[in-house]
Design an enzyme around this catalytic site. Structure first.
Site, PDB file in Angstrom:
ATOM      1  CB  CYS A 414      -9.840 -11.151 -22.117  1.00  0.00           C
ATOM      2  SG  CYS A 414      -9.597 -12.551 -23.393  1.00  0.00           S
ATOM      3  CG  HIS A 458     -12.999 -10.034 -25.130  1.00  0.00           C
ATOM      4  ND1 HIS A 458     -11.954  -9.702 -24.415  1.00  0.00           N
ATOM      5  CD2 HIS A 458     -13.887  -9.016 -24.556  1.00  0.00           C
ATOM      6  CE1 HIS A 458     -12.101  -8.693 -23.598  1.00  0.00           C
ATOM      7  NE2 HIS A 458     -13.256  -8.263 -23.765  1.00  0.00           N
ATOM      8  CG  ASP A 474     -14.742  -6.366 -21.264  1.00  0.00           C
ATOM      9  OD1 ASP A 474     -13.938  -7.006 -20.694  1.00  0.00           O
ATOM     10  OD2 ASP A 474     -14.572  -6.208 -22.520  1.00  0.00           O
TER      11      ASP A 474
END
Lengths: 657, 322
Positions: A414, A458, A474
């Site tokens: 991520c 994350h 995201d």
């Protein structure tokens, strides 16, 4: 009938092999967990000292001279200094203490010395808690406490069998528990620390850091450690909405992102919004200031601060597990859609001369779009269609990290996706920033508590759109939709090594862990998280408002006093309970004495009853019957309960004429 | 400090410690008579707790608090248990065998802890003599303590004050109590070592008379009587038949012997005379003589045997004793 007598008081007698074995055994339980952390040669040295002392007792060999002991201590201290470059840190200090326990044994002669060794054992128990306060540690240390106590009892009663000493130790501990509970909950708690702690006191705490570079989040994600637990009142938000916001990264140097200076701001509570969740968070210590909140926090926890970029901050680094309550709303209305120009300028800055291909791509997207929103959509589409691989072990990247990720390796975690996306936005002239935190978390079906682990770490992006303010995007979700929908385990391609607990094959293991987690949460809240605030809450529950140390101490001493009295009453009652046979005989003697036949001290029951029967011939039969029954019960070989009952009845019904 | 107080203000000490005049019969340590203070180890334990508490506060260790408070509760429970270990013990006194002055009287105390629980490691110490013994009193049983008290002078020797002490179970507290049971031991005069042999029959002013039985010639066996000297028991015959038999002798030397105070030189003081007489009694016993004792104002007719010897020695011990 008679036990072996000894001319010396137990505390000055030489310590026996049995007692020494008990002491060494219980010390070994206490220091066993430390051996995993200490350098091997120190463990071996400590064991050698124990063994040496035991050898001396077994073979009646003389103990080493004081100078030799001091010499060993000096050498060991030198060794510790070479290993750690200090003697006063947490780890070297504890190792020093275990060594001293071994050295103390080497000059232990009497039971009194040995008792000092046992106290050292009690003290060593607490050193284990500096590393872990888990339930398992507590259970093991309870065992150690029990054996040390039995050992100590053995020192006071060297001729008693160990089993009896173990029983006494259990009884003593059982009697100690009520007082311990009262002290635990009512002793006025002071928030530490009282003085500066050694530098290494907080090492080894895991969590997000104030910077993000390729690879460090994926490393964190391999850890199963709990980051925090959240307990919701009412509904829990679904997995895709569970974005736990943490540190915000503004500054990019071409390779890693960092927070830069944090600006504090006033907090305005949010009203309305789509979903409104009220919950409490038990945050593990992570030695940083930030607190995690479900996006977006509508209230500020007590004694927390708020930053201009929406972070919740504790006033001092979170060094002990802490609990806070707050409310969050999903997609709130009425958020500030303005931003300081300086902040917007900061959100556009990027190091010149790097990642030329990405910059060119961003400019191409910019040219093809009519608005910032469209640029964003096209960038997301680019990521979605790029066949990127989501992996915990991303390949290493060179100087142009974004270019290499986007166009060459096409595999990342991520942090790669968010970093690349924010860079693209900035290159296209749209203010953007990286937000790190946790996504998801596991709902425990046992107690409905969401556990968020380090493996849920994350990173995502926030983009500033005119008229809408900061909007969460995201990019990982766009490229690998499974990550957000169903967690890390499903999102990773098959064959990728997963953190143990996330492996789907171990379903039963996970179920067991749910149970364990629920228990651990209770433990954390009620035992480990018991602090001055909880104490105030408890006192409020007991009806004491504004409990200060004075009212606490008063309550505590009242309870302790009552407990001691109860304990004393117990011991007295146990003592005062007279033998029923003796009691009946006493009543018999009193009845006769009332008629003028008093027993003289040297008179046995037989002579007395014969004399009484002569004086009171009218009751002769009854008197003699009682006396024979008493003699049979008192001096006969067996005592039957029916005979005791008959004796009592006869005495009760005795009417002297 | 307490010791000095006791010496200077005995009545205060009597009140404080519940000292009592010698008590008859069985002495029971009621709770009020048991005193308890922290022992040296107890203070060390308290210091350990203080350090644990400070450490727990400083490092905010919840389990540290739990440990500290559990240990504190343990200390508290230990205090109650230590007092309990001594409370309600019943002490009775056994017979103390007579001894000679200069020896130690062996007083026997029996500790009865009642049926409830055992009471390990109870120390009994004679306050003056300093002799001590540690015993474990079993539940429902007795423990015997033998305390040696030096017997300096002849006469009755009272047991005196005895301290019972215990630190069981944890050694953190010391509980104690004083008792003074009404027990005494008979102390014979110190027998004179360089004693002359018993005066011959002639020297005893013609006190010699021939007897039908004596010590010289074996005359046969007769049934054993409790007063017979063990030296005359026919042990070989006992070993064969399990029946106690006593050897009988006849002879000239089985003379009647008088150990007489007045026969001693006038220059000897009373204690010296008693010592010499005691030595003679022993010698006469050894010889198996048939002897009597004459003291001013009393006389013990000539007989033979252990109980006779004991009676003579008792008369010597108590002669004009206060």
């Amino acid at each position: 009938m008679t036990q072996a007598a000894h001319p010396l008081a137990p505390e000055v007698r030489l310590v026996s092999t049995r007692d020494l074995a008990w002491l060494i055994g219980s010390l070994l339980i206490v220091i066993a967990p430390h051996t995993l952390r200490a350098p091997w040669w120190l463990t071996v040295l400590t064991l050698c000292l124990f063994g040496w002392r035991f050898y001396c007792t077994l073979n009646r060999a003389p103990l080493p001279s004081r100078w030799l002991v001091i010499g060993i201590a000096a050498v060991a201290m030198l060794g510790i200094w070479i290993e750690y470059r200090t003697l006063f840190g947490r780890q070297p200090g504890i190792i020093l203490l275990t060594l001293f326990a071994g050295l103390k044994l080497l000059e232990t002669r009497s039971h009194r010395d040995a008792a000092v060794g046992a106290f050292l054992g009690y003290f060593l128990i607490i050193t284990n808690f500096l590393y872990t306060q888990s339930m398992l540690t507590a259970i093991v240390m309870c065992g150690a406490l029990y054996t040390i106590t039995a050992t100590l009892i053995g020192f006071s009663a060297p001729q008693r069998p160990p089993r009896a000493n173990l029983r006494t130790a259990a009884l003593l501990l059982a009697h100690a528990v009520p007082a311990a509970l009262a002290l635990f909950f009512l002793f006025p708690r002071v928030q530490g620390p009282l003085w500066g702690l050694p530098q290494d006191a907080y090492s080894g705490m895991t969590g997000l850091s104030d910077s993000m570079s390729p690879g460090n989040l994926s490393q964190l994600a391999q850890s199963d450690a709990i980051a925090f637990r959240a307990e919701f009142e009412g509904d829990t938000p679904p997995q895709p909405l569970r974005y736990w916001r943490g540190p915000v990264m503004w500054d990019f140097d071409g390779r890693s992102w960092s927070m830069g200076p944090t600006l504090l701001a006033d907090f305005t509570p949010l009203e309305g919004g789509r979903g409104r969740y009220r919950y409490g968070v038990v945050l593990e210590a992570h030695n940083r200031n930030w607190l995690f909140a479900l996006e977006t926090a509508a209230t500020l926890p007590e004694r927390a601060r708020y930053s201009a970029d929406g972070q919740l901050l504790a006033r001092s680094p979170v060094r002990a597990r802490m609990r806070y309550d707050l409310v969050s709303v999903i997609a709130p209305a009425g958020l500030d859609s303005d931003e300081e120009p300086a902040a917007l300028r900061r959100a556009l800055r990027r190091p010149p001369g790097f990642n030329a291909r990405t910059v060119a791509l961003a400019e191409k997207l910019r040219a093809a779009s009519s608005s910032d929103g469209e640029v964003m959509t096209r960038a997301i589409a680019f990521l979605r269609e790029g066949r990127y691989v989501y992996t915990l072990e991303p390949p290493l990247l060179g100087a142009d990290s974004v270019d290499e990720f986007l166009f060459a390796t096409k595999a990342g975690f991520c942090e790669h996706f968010s970093s690349a996306f924010v860079f693209m936005m900035r290159a296209a002239g749209i203010p953007a920033r990286v937000v790190t935190g946790y996504q998801g978390g596991e709902l425990n079906p046992v107690d409905q508590i969401i556990s968020v682990r380090q493996s849920d770490a994350h990173a995502w992006a926030e983009v500033f759109l005119k008229g809408r303010g900061w909007v969460r995007v995201d990019p990982t979700a766009a490229a690998v939709p499974g990550r957000i929908q169903s967690g890390l385990a499903r999102a990773l391609p098959a064959g990728e090594p997963l953190p143990l607990m996330l492996r789907p094959q171990l379903e039963w293991l996970r179920n067991m862990r749910f149970q364990w987690d629920a228990l651990a949460h209770k433990w954390n809240v009620w035992v480990l998280g018991y602090n001055p605030e909880r104490q105030r809450d408890l006192m409020l529950l007991l009806g004491v408002r504004d409990a200060d140390w004075r009212s606490l101490t008063a309550t505590l001493f009242t309870i302790l006093g009552v407990m001691t009295l109860v304990l004393l009453a117990w011991s007295l009652r146990q003592l005062a309970r007279p033998d029923p046979v003796q009691k009946a005989w006493g009543a018999f003697c009193r009845k006769l004495a009332a008629r003028g036949v008093e027993r003289v001290p040297h008179e046995g029951p037989r002579d007395y009853s014969v004399r009484a029967a002569r004086v009171l011939p009218g009751s002769r039969r009854a008197i003699l019957r009682i006396a024979w029954l008493y003699i049979g019960l008192r001096y006969g070989s067996q005592a039957r309960t029916s005979a005791v009952a008959r004796l009592r009845r006869l005495v009760r019904e005795l009417r002297l004429t | 400090m307490i010791g000095a107080l006791i010496e200077r203000y005995p009545r205060f000490a009597n009140w404080l410690y519940g000292f009592t005049p010698p008590e008859h019969g069985t002495v029971v340590l009621v709770h009020r008579r048991v005193y308890i203070v922290p022992a040296r180890l107890g203070w060390l334990f308290a210091a350990t707790l203080a350090i644990l508490l400070i450490g727990s506060i400083n490092y905010a260790l919840s389990l540290g608090f739990a440990l500290t408070f559990l240990l504190a509760g343990l200390g508290l429970a230990g205090m109650v248990h230590t007092a309990r270990n001594l409370a309600r013990i019943a002490i009775s006194v056994g017979r103390a065998e007579p001894v000679f002055a200069g020896e130690s009287a062996q007083f026997r105390l029996y500790l009865d802890g009642g049926p409830g629980f055992d009471r390990p490691a109870i120390l009994a110490r004679h306050l003056v003599a300093g002799s001590q013994l540690v015993v474990d009193v079993p539940a429902g049983g007795l423990a015997e303590v033998v305390l040696a008290v030096p017997a300096a002078r002849r006469g009755w020797l009272p047991l005196g004050r005895v301290m019972l002490e215990t630190r069981f179970p944890l050694g953190l507290f010391r509980a104690w109590s004083y008792i003074e049971p009404d027990a005494r031991c008979l102390v014979y005069p110190q027998p004179e070592r360089s004693a002359l042999p018993p005066p011959s029959a002639e020297a005893a002013a013609g006190a010699l008379r021939t007897q039908t039985t004596g010590n010289d010639d074996f005359a046969g066996l007769r049934g054993y009587q409790p007063s017979d000297s063990p030296r005359h028991v026919a042990w070989k015959a006992v070993a064969r038949s399990d029946v106690m038999l006593t050897k009988q002798f006849t002879g000239e030397a089985a003379a009647e012997l008088w150990l007489d105070w007045r026969l001693l030189p006038a220059r000897m003081g009373p204690e010296q005379r008693l010592s010499r007489l005691a030595g003679w009694v022993l010698a006469a016993e050894r010889a198996g003589a048939h002897y009597g004792l004459r003291l001013p104002g009393s006389e013990i007719a000539p007989r033979r045997g252990d109980s006779h010897g004991a009676a003579c020695l008792q008369a010597l011990a108590l002669y004009q004793a206060s």
